[in-house]
Design a protein around this motif. Sequence first.
Motif, PDB file in Angstrom:
ATOM      1  N   GLU A 168       0.832  -1.205   0.000  1.00 19.70           N
ATOM      2  CA  GLU A 168       0.000   0.000   0.000  1.00 19.70           C
ATOM      3  C   GLU A 168       0.868   1.258   0.000  1.00 19.70           C
ATOM      4  N   LYS A 169       1.893   1.271   0.812  1.00 22.10           N
ATOM      5  CA  LYS A 169       2.777   2.428   0.903  1.00 22.10           C
ATOM      6  C   LYS A 169       3.513   2.669  -0.408  1.00 22.10           C
ATOM      7  N   THR A 170       3.953   1.601  -1.062  1.00 24.92           N
ATOM      8  CA  THR A 170       4.687   1.715  -2.324  1.00 24.92           C
ATOM      9  C   THR A 170       3.812   2.237  -3.448  1.00 24.92           C
ATOM     10  N   LEU A 171       2.567   1.761  -3.501  1.00 25.04           N
ATOM     11  CA  LEU A 171       1.699   2.056  -4.638  1.00 25.04           C
ATOM     12  C   LEU A 171       0.791   3.271  -4.447  1.00 25.04           C
ATOM     13  N   LYS A 172       0.757   3.808  -3.260  1.00 26.04           N
ATOM     14  CA  LYS A 172      -0.185   4.891  -2.957  1.00 26.04           C
ATOM     15  C   LYS A 172      -0.052   6.087  -3.893  1.00 26.04           C
ATOM     16  N   GLU A 173       1.177   6.443  -4.267  1.00 26.70           N
ATOM     17  CA  GLU A 173       1.372   7.628  -5.111  1.00 26.70           C
ATOM     18  C   GLU A 173       0.922   7.415  -6.549  1.00 26.70           C
ATOM     19  N   TYR A 174       0.554   6.171  -6.898  1.00 28.33           N
ATOM     20  CA  TYR A 174       0.134   5.866  -8.269  1.00 28.33           C
ATOM     21  C   TYR A 174      -1.362   5.576  -8.369  1.00 28.33           C
ATOM     22  N   ASP A 175      -2.164   6.186  -7.507  1.00 23.75           N
ATOM     23  CA  ASP A 175      -3.622   6.034  -7.528  1.00 23.75           C
ATOM     24  C   ASP A 175      -4.081   4.633  -7.143  1.00 23.75           C
ATOM     25  N   PHE A 176      -3.423   4.049  -6.166  1.00 24.15           N
ATOM     26  CA  PHE A 176      -3.894   2.807  -5.563  1.00 24.15           C
ATOM     27  C   PHE A 176      -4.473   3.149  -4.199  1.00 24.15           C
ATOM     28  N   ILE A 177      -5.470   2.364  -3.773  1.00 23.42           N
ATOM     29  CA  ILE A 177      -6.135   2.647  -2.508  1.00 23.42           C
ATOM     30  C   ILE A 177      -6.403   1.327  -1.772  1.00 23.42           C
ATOM     31  N   SER A 207     -14.214  -6.655  -2.248  1.00 21.37           N
ATOM     32  CA  SER A 207     -14.909  -6.153  -1.056  1.00 21.37           C
ATOM     33  C   SER A 207     -14.348  -4.802  -0.605  1.00 21.37           C
ATOM     34  N   VAL A 208     -15.243  -3.975  -0.064  1.00 24.86           N
ATOM     35  CA  VAL A 208     -14.863  -2.685   0.517  1.00 24.86           C
ATOM     36  C   VAL A 208     -15.289  -2.669   1.980  1.00 24.86           C
ATOM     37  N   SER A 209     -14.357  -2.379   2.854  1.00 25.89           N
ATOM     38  CA  SER A 209     -14.681  -2.271   4.277  1.00 25.89           C
ATOM     39  C   SER A 209     -15.513  -1.011   4.518  1.00 25.89           C
ATOM     40  N   PRO A 210     -16.515  -1.073   5.387  1.00 26.06           N
ATOM     41  CA  PRO A 210     -17.324   0.119   5.672  1.00 26.06           C
ATOM     42  C   PRO A 210     -16.485   1.337   6.063  1.00 26.06           C
ATOM     43  N   ALA A 211     -15.427   1.115   6.833  1.00 23.24           N
ATOM     44  CA  ALA A 211     -14.588   2.227   7.290  1.00 23.24           C
ATOM     45  C   ALA A 211     -13.757   2.832   6.162  1.00 23.24           C
ATOM     46  N   ARG A 212     -13.596   2.111   5.052  1.00 18.13           N
ATOM     47  CA  ARG A 212     -12.754   2.579   3.955  1.00 18.13           C
ATOM     48  C   ARG A 212     -13.561   3.083   2.756  1.00 18.13           C
ATOM     49  N   TYR A 213     -14.879   2.946   2.816  1.00 18.50           N
ATOM     50  CA  TYR A 213     -15.716   3.298   1.673  1.00 18.50           C
ATOM     51  C   TYR A 213     -15.529   4.744   1.229  1.00 18.50           C
ATOM     52  N   ARG A 214     -15.571   5.683   2.156  1.00 18.19           N
ATOM     53  CA  ARG A 214     -15.452   7.104   1.796  1.00 18.19           C
ATOM     54  C   ARG A 214     -14.083   7.418   1.193  1.00 18.19           C
ATOM     55  N   ASP A 215     -13.034   6.785   1.700  1.00 22.02           N
ATOM     56  CA  ASP A 215     -11.689   7.003   1.151  1.00 22.02           C
ATOM     57  C   ASP A 215     -11.606   6.492  -0.287  1.00 22.02           C
ATOM     58  N   VAL A 216     -12.223   5.339  -0.519  1.00 21.03           N
ATOM     59  CA  VAL A 216     -12.233   4.767  -1.872  1.00 21.03           C
ATOM     60  C   VAL A 216     -13.013   5.673  -2.821  1.00 21.03           C
ATOM     61  N   LEU A 217     -14.169   6.127  -2.373  1.00 29.21           N
ATOM     62  CA  LEU A 217     -14.997   6.994  -3.203  1.00 29.21           C
ATOM     63  C   LEU A 217     -14.272   8.297  -3.519  1.00 29.21           C
ATOM     64  N   GLU A 218     -13.617   8.881  -2.530  1.00 27.41           N
ATOM     65  CA  GLU A 218     -12.894  10.140  -2.741  1.00 27.41           C
ATOM     66  C   GLU A 218     -11.713   9.938  -3.690  1.00 27.41           C
TER      67      GLU A 218
END
Length: 228
Positions: A168-177, A207-218
């Motif tokens: 996650e840390k490696t890929l975050k800057e390339y539009d991964f979530i 699957s999307v975790s409820p706590a991560r849904y808004r981050d994914v949508l944003e």
Amino acid sequence: MIVIIDDDYDFAEILKKELEKYYIEKEIKILTNFDTVFLANNSIKTLFLDIELGSENGIDLAVEYYRYNQRGNAPDIIFVSSHENYVHYSFVAMPLYFIRKEKLVTDLKECMNIINYKNRRKNAKIEVNDDTIKVSQIIFVESKSNYVYYTLDNDRKIKQRAKISAIEKTLKEYDFIRCHVSYVINVAYITAINKDYVILNDNVKISVSPARYRDVLEAYKQYRWRKS
């Protein structure tokens, strides 16, 4: 090749001079009409398209052009217009950017930042085991036990002993979530979002975790905004 299509030749010349500051070694061609034969027979990287082309509408032309050309092989389209109210209407053609003629210098600078980011993302590579893979090929990464599994766009899968948090840390800057405790997804492959899952290319459901849904949508909104 970079192509400008604008029936106002004087403005096209001004735009060309500005583009020459960014494209030092690339050919920049001016057309005064949407010449489909020329576009089909030349390798064009970016197309700066005026929305008002005489009696024709550049947005409609772009939509029709993409209909007959695979979007992956077609050039990026950047709309240019003196009418800012066209910006939302232009989204239907999914342009890379919208340049206002009266704000040419500032808008073009921002546009080039986006183009440069896209090129870095497209060409970015990471090492996985003894493999070098393009980041843009990764659809999603799944974690199982002490391993992660990369699913690529060519149906290839790669297994690596690693923690999903490090990926996650490696890929975050390339539009991964991170959408779930076990998944990191490439936002570029999202075709639909639900509160419980996302759908990626080929109807892959993650699957999307409820706590991560808004981050994914944003993250998805930000990505789509840059694309449009």
